[in-house]
Write a protein that holds these residues in place. Structure first.
Motif, short mmCIF file in Angstrom:
data_model
loop_
_atom_site.label_atom_id
_atom_site.label_comp_id
_atom_site.label_asym_id
_atom_site.label_seq_id
_atom_site.Cartn_x
_atom_site.Cartn_y
_atom_site.Cartn_z
N VAL A 1 23.04 -67.34 -2.73
CA VAL A 1 23.37 -68.45 -1.83
C VAL A 1 22.27 -69.51 -1.93
CG1 VAL A 1 23.69 -69.18 0.57
CG2 VAL A 1 24.69 -67.04 -0.24
N GLN A 2 22.65 -70.75 -2.18
CA GLN A 2 21.70 -71.85 -2.33
C GLN A 2 21.79 -72.88 -1.20
OE1 GLN A 2 22.40 -73.56 -6.20
NE2 GLN A 2 22.14 -71.62 -7.27
N HIS A 3 22.98 -73.03 -0.61
CA HIS A 3 23.18 -74.05 0.42
C HIS A 3 23.90 -73.43 1.62
CE1 HIS A 3 22.19 -76.83 -2.81
NE2 HIS A 3 23.15 -76.28 -3.53
N LEU A 4 23.46 -73.82 2.83
CA LEU A 4 24.08 -73.31 4.04
C LEU A 4 24.21 -74.45 5.06
CD1 LEU A 4 23.30 -69.89 5.70
CD2 LEU A 4 23.81 -71.90 7.09
N ALA A 5 25.44 -74.79 5.38
CA ALA A 5 25.72 -75.79 6.40
C ALA A 5 25.97 -75.07 7.72
CB ALA A 5 26.94 -76.63 6.02
N TRP A 6 25.08 -75.28 8.68
CA TRP A 6 25.10 -74.55 9.95
C TRP A 6 25.58 -75.50 11.05
CZ3 TRP A 6 21.30 -70.05 10.45
CH2 TRP A 6 21.59 -69.28 11.58
N ILE A 7 26.76 -75.21 11.62
CA ILE A 7 27.32 -76.05 12.68
C ILE A 7 26.90 -75.47 14.02
CG2 ILE A 7 29.41 -77.09 13.62
CD1 ILE A 7 30.73 -76.42 10.88
N TYR A 8 26.26 -76.30 14.84
CA TYR A 8 25.70 -75.84 16.11
C TYR A 8 26.76 -75.29 17.06
CZ TYR A 8 20.94 -77.80 15.65
OH TYR A 8 19.64 -78.06 15.29
N SER A 9 26.32 -74.32 17.88
CA SER A 9 27.07 -73.91 19.06
C SER A 9 26.79 -74.90 20.18
CB SER A 9 26.62 -72.51 19.48
OG SER A 9 26.99 -72.24 20.82
N PRO A 10 27.72 -75.08 21.12
CA PRO A 10 27.43 -75.94 22.27
C PRO A 10 26.30 -75.38 23.14
CG PRO A 10 29.80 -75.54 22.06
CD PRO A 10 29.12 -74.60 21.13
N SER A 11 26.04 -74.06 23.05
CA SER A 11 25.00 -73.43 23.86
C SER A 11 23.61 -73.81 23.37
CB SER A 11 25.15 -71.90 23.80
OG SER A 11 24.01 -71.26 24.31
N SER A 12 22.78 -74.32 24.27
CA SER A 12 21.41 -74.73 23.91
C SER A 12 20.60 -73.55 23.42
CB SER A 12 20.72 -75.38 25.12
OG SER A 12 21.40 -76.53 25.53
N PHE A 13 20.74 -72.39 24.07
CA PHE A 13 19.98 -71.21 23.65
C PHE A 13 20.43 -70.74 22.27
CE2 PHE A 13 17.78 -71.06 27.46
CZ PHE A 13 16.97 -69.94 27.55
N SER A 14 21.72 -70.84 21.98
CA SER A 14 22.22 -70.48 20.65
C SER A 14 21.67 -71.43 19.60
CB SER A 14 23.75 -70.50 20.64
OG SER A 14 24.26 -70.14 19.38
N GLN A 15 21.56 -72.72 19.93
CA GLN A 15 20.98 -73.69 19.01
C GLN A 15 19.52 -73.36 18.72
OE1 GLN A 15 21.58 -77.64 20.59
NE2 GLN A 15 23.76 -77.31 20.92
N LEU A 16 18.78 -73.00 19.77
CA LEU A 16 17.37 -72.63 19.58
C LEU A 16 17.24 -71.39 18.70
CD1 LEU A 16 16.12 -73.20 23.24
CD2 LEU A 16 15.56 -74.61 21.26
#
Length: 587
Positions: free
Chosen positions: A540-555
């Motif tokens: 795996v060379q590239h990873l597009a990570w789409i945020y969760s609405p949860s602030s703690f999940s983003q952290l």
């Protein structure tokens, strides 16, 4: 003369025949013939000479052209070889110049710099290393580099080192290094893999002396330990006289009527005694947590009934707020009832404290996918996003609000430790000036059970927490996480992703967390140390990570990705369309 050489050719035979004919003619042998015949013979001889001259001239010209062509070809080949030689010499010169440039820069850097080959052997150290350790350049090469390091040589550490090399992972380690005078100094070593094109060439790293900082850290830790010891002793010493004062106030209260002029003052004194009693209890709990001596008594009880009792009790304590309890799902839970009540009280009292102008506090509890999820929502001052990660730390207070809101900032710290001991997690959703919702989740079982699984074991997988689909046309893996996540669900999902990546040799992952609820921070360290490096090793060379609405999940996502950004190209997005557009620009 070539005519009389031993090599017989057609050309030479013709020359010999012509010579014999001339000798015969001029010798007078044909004088008996008429003059006309002799003239004809002379003409034939002249034509023959002319014909031979033309033929041999054409042949000579053709040979000269062929010879010139061959000479030109030889010169051209020589030119190509010379040009190639020049390119090789120039390349070697550039490599040498780059190497010399690196060494020149590295020798001027005020901290130690080193470089290793793909097998972990040291191939370069800068002057700062030589000055610091007193070792010569040659003695430092190979595995001699490790001689001044005060690192225990054990099997586990060697395995960790080879694991890092195999995975080409960046690493950071703190250890003691012996300097030129024999003194052990604390240092911090950091290193990253470097490549030439796609070929792994080894590691390049730095070593910085952090002895002063380490001594400060040790001093702070010793001070913290002494403070905890003092608080523990002080709490125990305060508990006994406080109990006596409380009993005395109760006796006085029984001896006077509510209309007595001191009854109101007695009530205020009792309220402050209760506050002091709570603070002392919190200090005792913190000292026990730090010492690992906070005890738990696990029994089965009706969780919904415990929650209802806690809300009713808090309603009596805070009559100016209106507590709304959405009918909780009936469920039995095995845990420490007293400690979990303490968590509920801390969440509720925190909501009351930080919403002085608010009138409502909403409490809910639901059973979802084998978990109990509890939420306490207030409409108070709210919390900034940058403060969320620290809200459960010991003695932490939002915006240092001790002058406005009382307390020591221990309640949420104690609550977080209790929840962790029940294998749960916690998180907060908040908007500044609007309010905050405090959550915690408790698993009903230690096993992560899937209600229903769909998979062909090669190109797709789906259960109630994750769906994974191979997008063969785009050479990527589409991953969609859903619902509440915990350590086990994250671990299982990552292993499924790794399996499909290996089977399909995909190089890109679209990691969609849009539907993730809650907090999975307890798994973030594992994702950084195990999951992402394994995906990188699988290609795996590239990873597009789409945020969760949860602030703690983003952290949690940012914490997981931070150590691996030099190994995998990881980008974060708020919308799926932007993530797909970024992936398309890579191809």
């Amino acid at each position: 003369m070539k005519l009389f050489t031993t090599y017989v050719t057609a050309k030479r035979c013709l020359y010999l025949l012509l010579l014999i004919l001339l000798l015969v003619i001029f010798s007078g042998v044909f004088n008996f013939l008429s003059r006309q015949v002799i003239l004809i013979l002379h003409l034939i001889l002249l034509l023959t000479v002319l014909l031979l001259f033309v033929v041999f001239s054409a042949q000579e010209k053709k040979n000269n052209k062929r010879k010139a062509k061959e000479e030109a070809k030889i010169k051209k080949q020589a030119g190509i070889e010379q040009a190639a030689s020049n390119v090789i010499e120039e390349t070697n010169s550039n490599v040498s110049e780059n190497e010399n440039g690196f060494i020149t820069i590295a020798d001027q850097i005020p901290f130690m710099v080193w470089r290793s080959d793909p097998d972990g052997r040291c191939i370069y150290v800068n002057k700062k290393w030589i000055q610091f350790t007193g070792m010569s350049y040659q003695d430092s090469l190979g595995f001699g580099f490790a001689k001044p390091m005060a690192i225990p040589e054990n099997q586990h550490r060697r395995q960790e080192w080879w694991k890092l090399i195999k995975g080409h992972q960046p690493y950071e380690i703190k250890f003691q290094l012996k300097n030129v005078s024999g003194e052990l100094r604390w240092v911090m070593a950091r290193a990253n893999a470097y490549h030439t094109g796609t070929e792994f060439m080894g590691y390049i790293g730095s070593i910085i002396d952090i002895t002063d900082q380490e001594h400060s850290t040790i001093a702070i830790q010793e001070l913290s330990d002494r403070k905890d010891e003092f608080l523990s002793i002080a709490s125990h010493e305060l508990k006994t006289p406080l109990t006596s004062i409380k009993a005395l106030f109760q006796l006085i209260g029984r001896s006077i009527t509510p209309d007595h002029k001191i009854y109101h003052f007695l009530e205020r004194a009792n309220t402050n005694v209760l506050r002091l009693e709570k603070l002392i209890a919190n200090l005792l709990d913190v000292s026990k947590i730090n010492a690992g001596k906070l005890s738990y008594e696990y029994t089965e009880f009706a969780f919904d009934q415990m929650l209802e009792d806690a809300v009713l009790s808090m309603q009596d304590i805070a009559p100016h707020h209106h507590f709304i309890l959405h009918k909780p799902d009936a469920v039995n839970f095995t845990g420490d009832k007293f400690r979990l009540e303490q968590v509920i009280y801390n969440f509720l009292s925190n909501a009351v404290k930080y919403s002085p102008q608010g009138k409502e506090i909403i409490v809910s509890s639901e059973v979802n996918n084998g978990n109990i999820i509890v939420a306490v929502q207030d409409f108070g001052i709210g919390i900034k996003r940058e403060n969320l990660a620290n809200i459960f730390d010991r003695y932490y207070r939002v915006d240092n609000t001790i002058m406005k809101f009382d307390g020591l900032g221990l309640g949420l710290f104690i609550s977080s430790e209790i929840i962790k001991r029940h294998n749960g997690s916690f998180w907060i959703e908040s908007e500044l000036g609007i309010g905050a919702t405090f959550y915690f989740i408790l698993p009903l079982t230690e096993q992560h059970l899937h209600a229903e699984v769909h998979t062909d074991e090669f190109s797709y997988y789906q259960d109630e927490t994750i769906s994974v689909q191979v997008n063969a046309a785009a050479n990527r893996l589409d991953v969609n996480w859903t619902g509440y996540q915990n350590f086990k669900s994250v671990q299982d999902g990552c292993l499924i992703m790794l399996d499909l990546v290996k089977k399909n040799r995909v190089a890109t992952i679209l990691n969609d967390n849009t539907e993730v609820r809650g907090n999975w921070s307890e798994a973030s360290d594992w994702v950084a140390a195990e999951c992402l490096p394994a995906l990188a090793e699988a290609g795996v060379q590239h990873l597009a990570w789409i945020y969760s609405p949860s602030s703690f999940s983003q952290l949690a996502a940012e914490k997981s990705a931070a150590p691996l950004k030099s190994t995998i190209n990881i980008q974060f997005f708020k919308e799926k369309a932007a993530a797909i557009q970024w992936i398309e620009t890579l191809s």
